[in-house]
Design an enzyme around this catalytic site. Structure first.
Site, PDB file in Angstrom:
ATOM      1  N   ALA A  15     -15.870 -38.824 -11.761  1.00 48.37           N
ATOM      2  CA  ALA A  15     -17.120 -38.637 -11.014  1.00 48.37           C
ATOM      3  C   ALA A  15     -16.866 -38.650  -9.508  1.00 48.37           C
ATOM      4  O   ALA A  15     -17.376 -37.795  -8.773  1.00 48.37           O
ATOM      5  CB  ALA A  15     -18.129 -39.725 -11.391  1.00 48.37           C
ATOM      6  N   GLU A  16     -16.076 -39.600  -9.041  1.00 47.36           N
ATOM      7  CA  GLU A  16     -15.792 -39.669  -7.604  1.00 47.36           C
ATOM      8  C   GLU A  16     -15.014 -38.447  -7.141  1.00 47.36           C
ATOM      9  O   GLU A  16     -15.226 -37.942  -6.041  1.00 47.36           O
ATOM     10  CB  GLU A  16     -15.034 -40.949  -7.252  1.00 47.36           C
ATOM     11  CG  GLU A  16     -14.834 -41.076  -5.748  1.00 47.36           C
ATOM     12  CD  GLU A  16     -14.555 -42.476  -5.268  1.00 47.36           C
ATOM     13  OE1 GLU A  16     -14.311 -42.616  -4.060  1.00 47.36           O
ATOM     14  OE2 GLU A  16     -14.589 -43.436  -6.069  1.00 47.36           O
ATOM     15  N   THR A  17     -14.138 -37.941  -7.983  1.00 48.33           N
ATOM     16  CA  THR A  17     -13.355 -36.760  -7.623  1.00 48.33           C
ATOM     17  C   THR A  17     -14.242 -35.542  -7.406  1.00 48.33           C
ATOM     18  O   THR A  17     -14.153 -34.875  -6.370  1.00 48.33           O
ATOM     19  CB  THR A  17     -12.301 -36.467  -8.711  1.00 48.33           C
ATOM     20  OG1 THR A  17     -11.408 -37.591  -8.798  1.00 48.33           O
ATOM     21  CG2 THR A  17     -11.516 -35.210  -8.402  1.00 48.33           C
TER      22      THR A  17
END
Length: 140
Positions: A63-65
């Site tokens: 998700a952060e990527t």
């Protein structure tokens, strides 16, 4: 890959996903990319907890990527996106196959950008819902 420049996907895979990065170690593959929407997938195999379920940290990293890449594309040349707040809610376990994450903007300003991320299994069931806020900074 509608609306995505194939050269951009190659660039993302070669830089963000290059050897030795977490993106590469998790097996994340970019499927589409623009400031309005970034999509990537990740195999469950190799990213599990001891009990065989997809590790929540792997979902959060996926998700952060995708959200960080979207924020960086929004920031533009000479600027970078730095994650400052990540929230992830895990809805169901996954034992095999692939999960796909889609990041879409909630807010895109000049100094901050916030993205909503939906992570789904191969059957389209929501595995994780995340939100990432990035600070947009000048690249030294």
């Amino acid at each position: 890959m509608t609306g995505t420049n194939p050269d951009l996907l190659d660039h993302l895979q070669a830089t963000v996903g290059h050897l030795g990065t977490l993106t590469e170690r998790l097996g994340i593959e970019f499927l589409s990319a623009s400031p309005e929407r970034v999509t990537a997938r990740m195999p469950v195999e190799g990213n599990t907890q001891v009990v065989g379920l997809l590790h929540g940290g792997a979902s959060a990293a996926l998700a952060e990527t995708v959200a960080s890449v979207a924020a960086a594309l929004h920031a533009g040349d000479g600027r970078s996106a730095v994650g400052v707040d990540l929230n992830a809610t895990h809805h169901r376990g996954v034992r095999s196959g692939w999960v796909t994450a889609v990041a879409t903007p909630l807010h895109r300003g000049g100094r901050m950008a916030t993205y909503d991320v939906a992570v789904e299994d191969e059957n389209g069931r929501r595995v994780c819902t995340a939100r990432l806020t990035c600070m947009l900074v000048d690249t030294p």
